[in-house]
Scaffold this motif. Structure first.
Motif, PDB file in Angstrom:
ATOM      1  N   ARG A 105     133.811  97.376  21.340  1.00 14.95           N
ATOM      2  CA  ARG A 105     135.306  97.515  21.388  1.00 14.95           C
ATOM      3  C   ARG A 105     135.971  98.833  20.809  1.00 14.95           C
ATOM      4  O   ARG A 105     136.691  98.730  19.947  1.00 14.95           O
ATOM      5  CB  ARG A 105     135.744  96.100  20.351  1.00 14.95           C
ATOM      6  N   LEU A 106     135.498 100.078  21.393  1.00 10.25           N
ATOM      7  CA  LEU A 106     135.921 101.215  21.389  1.00 10.25           C
ATOM      8  C   LEU A 106     136.897 101.394  22.361  1.00 10.25           C
ATOM      9  O   LEU A 106     136.613 101.061  23.533  1.00 10.25           O
ATOM     10  CB  LEU A 106     134.910 102.277  21.180  1.00 10.25           C
ATOM     11  N   SER A 107     137.761 102.330  22.363  1.00 10.03           N
ATOM     12  CA  SER A 107     138.628 103.110  23.254  1.00 10.03           C
ATOM     13  C   SER A 107     137.851 103.345  24.499  1.00 10.03           C
ATOM     14  O   SER A 107     136.864 103.917  24.414  1.00 10.03           O
ATOM     15  CB  SER A 107     139.589 104.051  22.774  1.00 10.03           C
ATOM     16  N   PRO A 108     138.286 102.867  25.668  1.00 11.01           N
ATOM     17  CA  PRO A 108     137.852 103.464  26.934  1.00 11.01           C
ATOM     18  C   PRO A 108     137.886 104.684  26.963  1.00 11.01           C
ATOM     19  O   PRO A 108     137.057 105.482  27.993  1.00 11.01           O
ATOM     20  CB  PRO A 108     138.628 102.467  28.021  1.00 11.01           C
ATOM     21  N   GLN A 109     138.786 105.518  26.236  1.00  8.72           N
ATOM     22  CA  GLN A 109     138.739 106.837  26.602  1.00  8.72           C
ATOM     23  C   GLN A 109     138.127 107.652  25.484  1.00  8.72           C
ATOM     24  O   GLN A 109     138.091 108.817  25.443  1.00  8.72           O
ATOM     25  CB  GLN A 109     140.461 107.210  26.339  1.00  8.72           C
ATOM     26  N   SER A 110     137.234 107.055  24.859  1.00  8.00           N
ATOM     27  CA  SER A 110     136.160 107.642  23.981  1.00  8.00           C
ATOM     28  C   SER A 110     135.337 108.721  24.720  1.00  8.00           C
ATOM     29  O   SER A 110     134.703 108.467  25.799  1.00  8.00           O
ATOM     30  CB  SER A 110     135.460 106.642  23.065  1.00  8.00           C
ATOM     31  N   LYS A 111     135.200 110.071  24.105  1.00 14.91           N
ATOM     32  CA  LYS A 111     134.422 111.038  24.802  1.00 14.91           C
ATOM     33  C   LYS A 111     132.987 110.878  24.372  1.00 14.91           C
ATOM     34  O   LYS A 111     132.318 110.862  25.307  1.00 14.91           O
ATOM     35  CB  LYS A 111     135.242 112.377  24.280  1.00 14.91           C
ATOM     36  N   LEU A 112     132.819 110.863  23.300  1.00 10.02           N
ATOM     37  CA  LEU A 112     131.264 110.948  22.791  1.00 10.02           C
ATOM     38  C   LEU A 112     130.470 111.820  23.562  1.00 10.02           C
ATOM     39  O   LEU A 112     129.270 111.813  24.065  1.00 10.02           O
ATOM     40  CB  LEU A 112     130.612 109.358  22.896  1.00 10.02           C
ATOM     41  N   ALA A 113     131.103 113.066  23.406  1.00  8.06           N
ATOM     42  CA  ALA A 113     130.361 114.305  24.211  1.00  8.06           C
ATOM     43  C   ALA A 113     129.335 114.866  23.411  1.00  8.06           C
ATOM     44  O   ALA A 113     129.219 114.639  22.125  1.00  8.06           O
ATOM     45  CB  ALA A 113     131.502 115.189  24.468  1.00  8.06           C
ATOM     46  N   LEU A 114     128.610 115.829  24.184  1.00 11.88           N
ATOM     47  CA  LEU A 114     127.470 116.348  23.569  1.00 11.88           C
ATOM     48  C   LEU A 114     128.237 117.787  22.964  1.00 11.88           C
ATOM     49  O   LEU A 114     128.483 118.556  23.582  1.00 11.88           O
ATOM     50  CB  LEU A 114     126.521 117.084  24.469  1.00 11.88           C
TER      51      LEU A 114
END
Length: 443
Positions: A105-114
């Motif tokens: 249930r995190l934002s669909p826009q979450s980046k979590l990039a490298l």
């Protein structure tokens, strides 16, 4: 009867971020901690690699977390069954990643990039800066201090850098607009936003970053929504995933997830995140609300502005101080407080109630002294004039505040150093506890 709820709901949108940029403080808090400083470099890997390799184990972990949340966490909103993370070897990486975000249930826009956020004390200018929009869904504000660089898959990186970078990441939009009354919400089953203004985007993350656990029975009866903090849910989720990642050979994501968890502990060390209004008594809050209900709202609005101004002044002062010290390679009270290992043993060992019973309780108790230090340490018009909205005019007043504080900072400096001592000690204690829990779980 809802007078207190209405008052504090106005305060919170300006208080949704606690310490500005967490990463420079985390570099200092962990750089001499043996468990971090002596840890071997790890290989960076995209999130989808971890998800693909450990899909079944992640599904079991998230199911166990949800069961524990329903059994242990007060006022938990059960995760809808449709959001459950179900292994599916036939789906693509993009859908697997989206399913993971839905299950957490995190934002669909979450980046979590490298990426890494570089240490301002040792900025690597040989690497080009990474566009912030690739890392955060939140547009950087005036005076933002983050500088990002890209990581390549397989690149070896120090756990300290991964950890310190991730400690700031939950403010990059992971918790925005997740409640049923937020614009564009993703049907996560959290219900209406329990506090804060649901129409203000940054305010929608407040219930994930604040915990009003010690306001007292009268406050809770008047404003029951304020008992619904989701900090403990995020701690459980991220700590559990960190343990799984460490045990399964994905050390990069172990350090990354534990940094996400520590952000929420660190937010609770900020008194304005553990107390609804540190500079006002419950009686005064009720009185100004009563007056507003009778047609005289000036005192209530003044309290709203002053609490927001004081929070921003504290954050601005702390951020400017730590960044200036880092760029000048100075060792001062903040750096000493953040690193001080002697503080760690003053607190009980990490456990399920640590965030609520230790961190939040200490920050709540520090609220009046912190508010008073801001009042005497900053130029009076920034913290005592209810007609001046500092948050709405940060670009205009920020440089003036930084200049004027030079001659008035001693009381504020002492209080900020004390609070960052709490920040460092609780961060290390939580990390030790999460490392210990990860080692005790079966592989």
């Amino acid at each position: 009867m809802r007078p207190t709820l209405f008052l504090v709901s106005l305060l919170l949108p300006t208080l949704a971020q606690a310490w500005g940029n967490h990463s420079p403080m985390c570099y200092r808090a962990f750089e001499r901690m043996p468990e971090v400083a002596n840890a071997a470099p790890v290989r960076a890997e995209p999130l989808v690699d971890f998800l693909r390799d450990q899909e079944a184990a992640i599904a079991r972990e998230l199911d166990a977390q949800e069961a524990e949340a329903r059994a242990r966490l007060k006022n938990h909103a059960p995760r809808p069954e449709v959001l459950r993370f179900v292994p599916d070897a036939g789906r693509g990486d993009a859908e697997r990643r989206a399913a993971f975000l839905r299950a957490l249930r995190l934002s669909p826009q979450s980046k979590l990039a490298l990426y890494l956020q570089v240490d301002p004390r040792d900025p690597d200018t040989t690497r080009p800066a990474m566009d912030a929009s690739l890392v955060t869904a939140v547009r950087p504000g005036a005076g933002a201090t983050q500088r990002f660089v890209a990581l390549q898959p397989g690149e070896r990186v120090a756990p300290l850098a991964v950890l310190a970078s991730a400690c700031d990441e939950p403010d990059y939009g992971l918790d925005l607009n997740l409640f049923d009354d937020n614009p564009g919400h993703p049907d996560y089953g959290f219900g209406p936003q329990p506090f804060g203004n649901p129409a203000v985007a940054i305010g929608s993350q407040a219930p994930f970053h604040m915990g009003f656990f010690h306001q007292g029975a009268i406050f809770n009866a008047l404003a029951p929504g304020f008992t619904r903090s989701l900090i403990e849910l995020r701690l459980m989720q991220y700590a559990g995933l960190a343990g799984l990642a460490w045990r399964s050979g994905h050390a990069y994501w172990g350090w990354r997830f534990v940094g996400l968890a520590l952000h929420h502990i660190e937010d609770l060390t900020q008194p304005y995140h553990a107390s609804a209004a540190p500079g006002a008594s419950l009686g005064y809050m009720m009185w100004v609300n009563l007056k507003a209900g009778l047609g005289a709202p000036a005192d209530r609005q003044g309290l709203v502005v002053l609490q927001g101004n004081r929070h921003f002044v504290l954050e601005k002062f702390q951020t400017n101080w730590i960044m200036d010290d880092a760029r000048q390679h100075r060792e001062g009270p903040l750096e000493q407080a953040l690193r001080d290992p002697s503080r760690d043993a003053r607190y009980p060992a990490w456990g399920a109630g640590y965030a609520r019973d230790v961190v939040a309780a200490e920050a709540f108790a520090a609220g009046p002294a912190t508010d008073a230090a801001v009042v005497v340490g900053a130029p009076a018009r920034f913290v005592t004039d209810p007609q001046l909205d500092f948050a709405a005019n940060e670009a205009r007043f920020g440089p003036e505040l930084a200049h004027d504080l030079q001659g008035q900072r001693q009381a504020l400096q002492q209080q900020v150093a004390e609070l960052l001592g709490h920040f460092g000690a609780h961060s290390r204690n939580a990390l030790r506890g999460m490392l210990r829990e990860a080692a005790q779980m079966p592989r």
